[in-house]
Write a protein that holds these residues in place. Structure first.
Motif, mmCIF file in Angstrom:
data_model
loop_
_atom_site.group_PDB
_atom_site.id
_atom_site.type_symbol
_atom_site.label_atom_id
_atom_site.label_comp_id
_atom_site.label_asym_id
_atom_site.label_seq_id
_atom_site.Cartn_x
_atom_site.Cartn_y
_atom_site.Cartn_z
ATOM 1 N N MET A 68 77.361 45.874 -88.259
ATOM 2 C CA MET A 68 77.335 46.108 -86.822
ATOM 3 C C MET A 68 76.305 45.205 -86.138
ATOM 4 O O MET A 68 76.525 44.738 -85.015
ATOM 5 N N ARG A 69 75.204 44.953 -86.786
ATOM 6 C CA ARG A 69 74.188 44.051 -86.229
ATOM 7 C C ARG A 69 74.759 42.649 -86.068
ATOM 8 O O ARG A 69 74.563 41.999 -85.035
ATOM 9 N N ALA A 70 75.487 42.189 -87.083
ATOM 10 C CA ALA A 70 76.102 40.864 -86.988
ATOM 11 C C ALA A 70 77.150 40.821 -85.883
ATOM 12 O O ALA A 70 77.351 39.790 -85.229
ATOM 13 N N ALA A 71 77.828 41.970 -85.660
ATOM 14 C CA ALA A 71 78.907 42.009 -84.671
ATOM 15 C C ALA A 71 78.389 42.098 -83.251
ATOM 16 O O ALA A 71 79.025 41.575 -82.323
ATOM 17 N N THR A 72 77.256 42.754 -83.041
ATOM 18 C CA THR A 72 76.831 43.066 -81.676
ATOM 19 C C THR A 72 75.556 42.374 -81.239
ATOM 20 O O THR A 72 75.220 42.432 -80.057
ATOM 21 N N CYS A 73 74.824 41.733 -82.142
ATOM 22 C CA CYS A 73 73.707 40.891 -81.699
ATOM 23 C C CYS A 73 74.292 39.649 -81.017
ATOM 24 O O CYS A 73 75.210 39.021 -81.553
ATOM 25 N N PRO A 74 73.777 39.259 -79.852
ATOM 26 C CA PRO A 74 74.373 38.122 -79.137
ATOM 27 C C PRO A 74 74.139 36.789 -79.839
ATOM 28 O O PRO A 74 73.093 36.569 -80.458
ATOM 29 N N ARG A 75 75.130 35.906 -79.723
ATOM 30 C CA ARG A 75 74.988 34.540 -80.231
ATOM 31 C C ARG A 75 74.184 33.687 -79.264
ATOM 32 O O ARG A 75 73.589 32.692 -79.666
ATOM 33 N N ARG A 76 74.222 34.072 -77.965
ATOM 34 C CA ARG A 76 73.489 33.325 -76.951
ATOM 35 C C ARG A 76 72.479 34.231 -76.262
ATOM 36 O O ARG A 76 72.726 35.425 -76.089
ATOM 37 N N ASP A 77 71.349 33.668 -75.842
ATOM 38 C CA ASP A 77 70.362 34.456 -75.121
ATOM 39 C C ASP A 77 70.703 34.481 -73.633
ATOM 40 O O ASP A 77 71.745 33.957 -73.204
ATOM 41 N N GLY A 78 69.819 35.075 -72.838
ATOM 42 C CA GLY A 78 70.082 35.214 -71.408
ATOM 43 C C GLY A 78 70.220 33.891 -70.688
ATOM 44 O O GLY A 78 70.875 33.813 -69.631
ATOM 45 N N ALA A 79 69.622 32.838 -71.232
ATOM 46 C CA ALA A 79 69.718 31.509 -70.625
ATOM 47 C C ALA A 79 70.908 30.719 -71.153
ATOM 48 O O ALA A 79 71.096 29.552 -70.783
ATOM 49 N N GLY A 80 71.704 31.352 -72.047
ATOM 50 C CA GLY A 80 72.885 30.683 -72.581
ATOM 51 C C GLY A 80 72.628 29.836 -73.812
ATOM 52 O O GLY A 80 73.516 29.110 -74.260
ATOM 53 N N VAL A 81 71.415 29.934 -74.376
ATOM 54 C CA VAL A 81 71.063 29.119 -75.543
ATOM 55 C C VAL A 81 71.591 29.787 -76.804
ATOM 56 O O VAL A 81 71.335 30.972 -77.059
ATOM 57 N N PHE A 82 72.357 29.024 -77.613
ATOM 58 C CA PHE A 82 72.882 29.545 -78.862
ATOM 59 C C PHE A 82 71.773 29.719 -79.888
ATOM 60 O O PHE A 82 70.869 28.884 -79.993
ATOM 61 N N ALA A 83 71.870 30.799 -80.671
ATOM 62 C CA ALA A 83 70.908 31.004 -81.756
ATOM 63 C C ALA A 83 71.150 30.020 -82.887
ATOM 64 O O ALA A 83 70.212 29.583 -83.558
ATOM 65 N N GLY A 84 72.423 29.676 -83.112
ATOM 66 C CA GLY A 84 72.764 28.744 -84.177
ATOM 67 C C GLY A 84 73.490 27.540 -83.624
ATOM 68 O O GLY A 84 73.561 27.324 -82.415
ATOM 69 N N ASP A 85 74.055 26.734 -84.527
ATOM 70 C CA ASP A 85 74.643 25.464 -84.108
ATOM 71 C C ASP A 85 76.159 25.425 -84.221
ATOM 72 O O ASP A 85 76.757 24.364 -84.180
ATOM 73 N N GLY A 86 76.810 26.578 -84.364
ATOM 74 C CA GLY A 86 78.269 26.562 -84.456
ATOM 75 C C GLY A 86 78.827 27.954 -84.634
ATOM 76 O O GLY A 86 78.080 28.906 -84.881
ATOM 77 N N PRO A 87 80.140 28.100 -84.544
ATOM 78 C CA PRO A 87 80.761 29.435 -84.618
ATOM 79 C C PRO A 87 80.626 30.098 -85.979
ATOM 80 O O PRO A 87 80.767 31.317 -86.083
ATOM 81 N N ASP A 88 80.378 29.324 -87.031
ATOM 82 C CA ASP A 88 80.290 29.901 -88.362
ATOM 83 C C ASP A 88 78.882 30.342 -88.736
ATOM 84 O O ASP A 88 78.666 30.906 -89.811
ATOM 85 N N THR A 89 77.913 30.071 -87.895
ATOM 86 C CA THR A 89 76.542 30.423 -88.229
ATOM 87 C C THR A 89 76.360 31.938 -88.244
ATOM 88 O O THR A 89 77.062 32.673 -87.540
ATOM 89 N N THR A 90 75.418 32.400 -89.040
ATOM 90 C CA THR A 90 75.075 33.827 -89.060
ATOM 91 C C THR A 90 73.806 34.094 -88.253
ATOM 92 O O THR A 90 73.276 35.216 -88.288
ATOM 93 N N LEU A 91 73.326 33.093 -87.519
ATOM 94 C CA LEU A 91 72.135 33.283 -86.685
ATOM 95 C C LEU A 91 72.508 34.020 -85.401
ATOM 96 O O LEU A 91 73.529 33.740 -84.782
ATOM 97 N N ARG A 92 71.642 34.955 -85.007
ATOM 98 C CA ARG A 92 71.845 35.750 -83.798
ATOM 99 C C ARG A 92 70.500 35.890 -83.073
ATOM 100 O O ARG A 92 69.442 35.680 -83.635
ATOM 101 N N TRP A 93 70.594 36.297 -81.807
ATOM 102 C CA TRP A 93 69.394 36.689 -81.075
ATOM 103 C C TRP A 93 69.152 38.176 -81.311
ATOM 104 O O TRP A 93 70.064 38.993 -81.211
ATOM 105 N N ILE A 94 67.907 38.525 -81.635
ATOM 106 C CA ILE A 94 67.543 39.919 -81.849
ATOM 107 C C ILE A 94 66.371 40.249 -80.936
ATOM 108 O O ILE A 94 65.754 39.356 -80.340
#
Length: 438
Positions: free
Chosen positions: A28-54
């Motif tokens: 659930m954390r992987a599903a609901t943690c945002p990929r982008r922050d409030g400024a639109g910056v991605f946590a990772g560098d592509g759709p396959d990354t497992t990086l998220r904003w927490i």
């Protein structure tokens, strides 16, 4: 050898029952943690990354309807606010504004899915405040003006529900959402990049992935001291050990994952009479009821404790026959027998086949104590009509909850249920099939 295999199989099943909530929380954390922050910056560098904003707060800004299909049995009463926390780097401050009398709750779940804490109108009042959320190992000074809120694990899921009385009430609910903020004690932003370690859609089927995910979760969120020895005993089954699985462990864990999933797929329910049942009955901790904890994690993850909300279901009428919208039914609460709640109650309609809200011409998905069209009878009783066709009596038009022309079920939600509900003395009226017009 066969005896050893049986012992390993039993141990693997015990390990899965204990650790499945950890896996589901990670998923659930992987599903609901945002990929982008409030400024639109991605946590990772592509759709396959497992990086998220927490350590960031996200909001659902609309009431859920048939077009929203992310979650099953969605409620149509509240907006959702969501935040995942990682407290391993130190405590965080949570600011909540004055809710101006609006019902809200921020429910806190630990990594094992125990609903250990609540901030909201029931528990902390309406004036808001600042809370210092900290993990089990933190020792330090609480900032002036903050209330300490100790968390059993460093991983915490905050699930917020904010009441909104229809579209016209959304601006007030949005204002409350906008005032819910996370920050570090030094005033800097709490948001940080975090490796969720998995993708949202990963189901607990592959034994190697399962062992890796729950072993990491156990390392980052140690169990209570009283359960540490039990968790250490899972090591021979490959759980809690950083070593790769052996062939025997892999086979035993694969079988256990299938077997335990089958056990949990048909959850036990608590019958309340009249065809009603209570799927989840938990207050603040599951304790040592590990199988029940796993069952709720699999089927109802994120459920609040019953003191905050009770979710009652009915998929059969008072005679035990499945509800079907091609028939017409009535639910009659007597004058002295309306739901007793400190916040609100609602009855919501769902299609049985997909557990979703159902489109209808009135765009009416629920009825409850806040529904302006709902009218009591002259004797004070409240009659709700369920079915795909509207009631023949014009006086009941506002009391009609449209159903699909197929099997359905309803959920009766009680927010801040009264003592009679909690003590099981409330009498829930059955849903009765109405006689066909001649």
């Amino acid at each position: 050898m066969e005896h050893h295999d049986n012992l390993l199989g039993t141990l693997a099943c015990d390990a899965v029952r204990y650790t499945l909530p950890l896996y589901e929380m990670a998923r659930m954390r992987a599903a609901t943690c945002p990929r982008r922050d409030g400024a639109g910056v991605f946590a990772g560098d592509g759709p396959d990354t497992t990086l998220r904003w927490i350590n960031t707060v996200t909001h659902v800004r609309t009431l859920l309807g048939p077009q929203h299909r992310q979650v099953v049995t969605p409620n149509n009463d509240t907006l959702y606010t969501n935040a995942w926390l990682d407290l391993s780097g130190g405590p965080l401050l949570l600011d909540v504004p004055d809710c101006r009398g609006r019902y809200y709750v921020l429910g806190l779940l630990d990594a094992y899915t125990n609903p250990f804490g609540y901030i909201g109108t029931r528990t902390t009042g309406t004036q808001g405040g600042t809370w210092l959320l900290h993990g089990p190992a933190w020792r330090g000074e609480v900032p002036a003006g903050a209330t300490p809120l100790p968390c059993p694990t460093n991983a915490v899921w905050i699930i917020g529900r904010i009441l909104a009385d229809g579209e016209a009430d959304l601006p007030g609910a949005h204002a409350l959402q906008d005032g819910i903020r996370l920050r570090r004690p030094d005033g800097t932003s709490a948001a940080t990049v975090f490796d969720a370690g998995m993708q949202a859609g990963e189901r607990p089927a592959d034994p190697d992935r399962y062992a890796a995910v729950v072993t990491r979760m156990l390392r980052e969120n140690p169990p209570p001291a009283a359960e540490a020895e039990l968790v250490r005993s899972f090591a021979p089954a490959g759980i809690g050990s950083n070593a790769p699985l052996t062939g025997a462990q892999r086979a035993a864990l694969a079988t256990a994952l299938t077997q335990v999933d089958a056990e949990l797929a048909a959850p036990r329910v608590s019958a309340l009479g009249g065809g009603w049942f209570l799927p989840v009955e938990i207050r603040t901790s599951f304790g040592t009821h590990y199988a029940l904890r796993a069952e709720v994690a699999r089927n109802y993850i994120g459920a609040l404790g019953v003191e905050e909300a009770m979710y009652l279901m009915a998929d059969c009428d008072g005679d035990g026959l499945p509800l079907d919208g091609r028939r017409q039914y009535e639910l009659v609460f007597p004058r002295q027998g309306l739901p007793q709640v400190g916040a609100f109650w609602s009855l919501t309609m769902y299609r049985k086949s997909d557990c979703m809200l159902v489109e209808n011409p009135l765009q009416r998905y629920s009825l409850g104590d806040r529904s302006p069209a709902l009218r009591p009878a002259p004797d004070g009783s409240l009659r709700i009509v369920l079915g795909a066709q509207p009631p023949s009596e014009n006086a009941l038009a506002g009391n009609w909850l449209p159903a699909p022309a197929e099997p359905f079920y309803v959920a009766l939600r009680l927010y801040v249920p009264g003592t009679t509900h909690l003590e099981r003395t409330f009498r829930y009226p059955p849903i009765r099939r109405m006689k066909e017009a001649s």
